[in-house]
Design an enzyme around this catalytic site. Structure first.
Site, PDB file in Angstrom:
ATOM      1  N   LYS A   1      -3.073   5.961   4.955  1.00 38.73           N
ATOM      2  CA  LYS A   1      -1.747   5.470   4.563  1.00 38.73           C
ATOM      3  C   LYS A   1      -0.833   5.452   5.786  1.00 38.73           C
ATOM      4  O   LYS A   1      -0.901   6.363   6.619  1.00 38.73           O
ATOM      5  CB  LYS A   1      -1.189   6.397   3.469  1.00 38.73           C
ATOM      6  CG  LYS A   1       0.087   5.912   2.811  1.00 38.73           C
ATOM      7  CD  LYS A   1       0.448   6.812   1.636  1.00 38.73           C
ATOM      8  CE  LYS A   1       1.721   6.392   0.948  1.00 38.73           C
ATOM      9  NZ  LYS A   1       2.041   7.232  -0.220  1.00 38.73           N
TER      10      LYS A   1
ATOM     11  N   SER B   1       2.038   9.257  -6.228  1.00 42.72           N
ATOM     12  CA  SER B   1       1.641   8.107  -5.411  1.00 42.72           C
ATOM     13  C   SER B   1       0.163   7.978  -5.081  1.00 42.72           C
ATOM     14  O   SER B   1      -0.266   6.953  -4.573  1.00 42.72           O
ATOM     15  CB  SER B   1       2.435   8.093  -4.107  1.00 42.72           C
ATOM     16  OG  SER B   1       3.692   7.548  -4.360  1.00 42.72           O
TER      17      SER B   1
ATOM     18  N   SER C   1       2.876   4.951  -4.433  1.00 44.70           N
ATOM     19  CA  SER C   1       3.137   4.165  -3.247  1.00 44.70           C
ATOM     20  C   SER C   1       1.903   3.959  -2.365  1.00 44.70           C
ATOM     21  O   SER C   1       1.921   3.114  -1.485  1.00 44.70           O
ATOM     22  CB  SER C   1       4.233   4.850  -2.416  1.00 44.70           C
ATOM     23  OG  SER C   1       3.779   6.132  -1.994  1.00 44.70           O
TER      24      SER C   1
HETATM   25  N1  GLN Z   1       7.114   6.964  -7.389  1.00 43.82           N
HETATM   26  C1  GLN Z   1       7.615   8.224  -6.970  1.00 43.82           C
HETATM   27  C2  GLN Z   1       8.830   8.012  -6.105  1.00 43.82           C
HETATM   28  O1  GLN Z   1       9.181   6.905  -5.949  1.00 43.82           O
HETATM   29  C3  GLN Z   1       6.554   8.971  -6.243  1.00 43.82           C
HETATM   30  C4  GLN Z   1       6.372   8.564  -4.831  1.00 43.82           C
HETATM   31  C5  GLN Z   1       5.273   9.309  -4.155  1.00 43.82           C
HETATM   32  O2  GLN Z   1       4.534  10.064  -4.789  1.00 43.82           O
HETATM   33  N2  GLN Z   1       5.226   9.158  -2.851  1.00 43.82           N
HETATM   34  O3  GLN Z   1       9.421   8.927  -5.585  1.00 43.82           O
END
Ligand code: GLN
Length: 452
Positions: free
Chosen positions: A70, A169, A145
């Site tokens: 990532k 994510s 994400s």
């Molecule tokens: N969707 C969640 C957020 O927007 C989790 C993001 C993540 O786990 N990096 O904060």
């Protein structure tokens, strides 16, 4: 599959070079998936070096496997953009702890994966390099994400990928793309070198088509680091040494059922829990998680404040551009919101209150785990949105209602395939107590074996 591939590489049936070549071809032929922001130009050369090591019997445990990373995890000489214009031209100057360990074991970094900007998202659409496409269901979002990490695995562009999970994510895109993903317990993996979204929650974890690949990767990247004070000094178990599990108590919670908007998802998950119980001589027990309905409201103030604080270094002087001048809508919303919540006149009121509720949710899980070994839940309350659909922030944040609780409680959680609804992959989420990843992997493996 990963176990077999490693055998083939070790025995010379498949060379590391050929393995990497195959993936590079897939990446090139499927550019429209947009899983990668950058492909490692030296990957083939590095594979040749690994092939030599294999011949001399000196290769590590990931020898010749292609690893996608990532784009918020530092890798030396690769663009660490966080999929943002802010860091568009930023290259890593050091290897994160997890990358050092992967390289020591002769894994080959095949490239940097697409993601939601600064990991702040759940759809995979907010990258400044354009959205990632879901290989398992192109009309729906891949989830985020860690969208590129999941898509790269699902489309056969790498063996294993690394993602980061702050509120879901890793698990959310694993579910939408029909693969396996694991969020380790808080403190299990060093975050040194990860560009943080929220330092109280972030964990790096693996995504792969099979449980073995995730277990192997976690075995390698887990452990204490002197560079990350919250990394836990506890021996890393042999996660790939799967043990037979039976006579468990499996927890399911009516509180999740209430929050599940698409009842078909809950029915599918319940059926999975019953099947697992039957095949392992286990009992299902209803558990009370009375505060989980506050998880989303508790998580966001903490993330906003910590993200605001973490992004103060992006002032345009040392790294890339000034974040407020170059970021997208969601990132800006969090910066402005975080600034507001942290204002001196509130005396940390919202942040502190959120921390108190975080404790209540943790206690909820502690109590539940006195009664049951694992807990089963859906990953998302509804099907992933259609690509390009506009939804408001509250609706978007609600997608994480079932994944955020594990981050608040600091426990570990994994996703395996539950099935499909309307031809869309649906994941099955399993929670296990903090630092009991062995149990988590044993159950995930059992589930995988039952469904092959
Ligand atoms: N969707 C969640 C957020 O927007 C989790 C993001 C993540 O786990 N990096 O904060």
């Amino acid at each position: 599959m990963i176990r077999e591939k490693l055998k083939d590489i070790k025995s010379g049936k498949l060379s590391a070079k050929k393995n990497i070549e195959n993936f590079l071809k897939m990446i090139k032929e499927n550019k429209e998936i947009n899983a990668f922001i950058y492909v490692n130009k030296d990957a083939l050369k590095q594979a040749e070096v690994v092939d030599k090591k294999i011949k001399h019997g000196k290769a590590g445990r990931l020898a010749g496997l292609a690893i996608a990373v990532k784009s918020n995890i530092n890798v030396v000489d690769m663009p660490i953009t966080c999929a943002s214009k802010t860091l568009e031209n930023y290259y890593g100057v050091f290897d994160s702890d997890v990358i050092k360990k992967i390289k020591q074991e002769d894994g080959i970094i095949i490239g940097m994966a697409n993601m939601d900007e600064f990991a702040a998202g759940m759809s995979g659409e907010s990258s400044c390099f354009g959205p990632t496409i879901n290989p398992a269901c192109p009309e729906r979002v891949p989830g985020g994400s860690s969208s590129g990490s999941a898509a790269a695995v699902a489309a056969g562009m790498c063996d294993i990928a690394l993602g980061s999970d702050t509120g879901g994510s890793i698990r959310n895109p694993a579910s939408n793309c029909g693969i396996v993903g694991v969020k380790p317990s808080y403190g299990r993996v060093s975050r040194y070198g990860l560009i943080d979204l929220s330092m109280s929650f972030d964990q790096i974890g693996p995504l792969c088509k099979d449980v073995y690949g995730c277990a192997l990767m976690l075995e390698i990247i887990a452990g204490k680091s002197d560079y990350d004070s919250i990394s836990y000094d506890k021996p890393v178990e042999n996660y790939t040494n799967f043990k037979k599990t039976d006579k468990l108590k499996i927890g399911i919670s009516p509180d999740f059922e209430k929050l599940c908007k698409d009842k078909r998802i809950y029915t599918l998950i319940k059926n999975c829990a019953e099947k697992l119980a039957k095949e392992t001589n286990s009992k299902i027990k209803k558990i009370n998680l009375k505060y989980v309905d506050l998880a989303v409201q508790t998580y966001y103030p903490i993330v906003y404040v910590e993200f605001f604080s973490g992004t103060r270094k992006f002032d345009g002087r040392k790294y890339g551009r000034k974040i407020e001048d170059s970021c997208g809508e969601e990132v800006l919303r969090r910066i402005i919101g975080g600034k507001e919540i942290s204002k001196a006149e509130y005396h940390g009121m919202y942040y502190r209150k959120a921390l108190r509720v975080k404790d209540l949710i943790k206690k909820d899980f502690d109590n539940a785990f006195n009664d049951v070994g694992i807990i089963i839940a859906p990953v998302t309350p509804s099907l992933p949105t259609k690509l390009g659909d506009k939804i408001n922030p509250e609706e978007a944040y609600a997608f994480d209602a079932f994944t955020i609780p594990a981050n608040l409680a600091g426990i570990c959680s994994g996703v395996v395939k539950a099935g499909k609804i309307d031809d869309v992959p649906i994941g099955l989420q399993i929670f296990a107590p903090a630092f009991n990843e062995s149990l988590l992997f044993n159950i995930m493996k059992k589930w995988e074996d039952l469904n092959i």
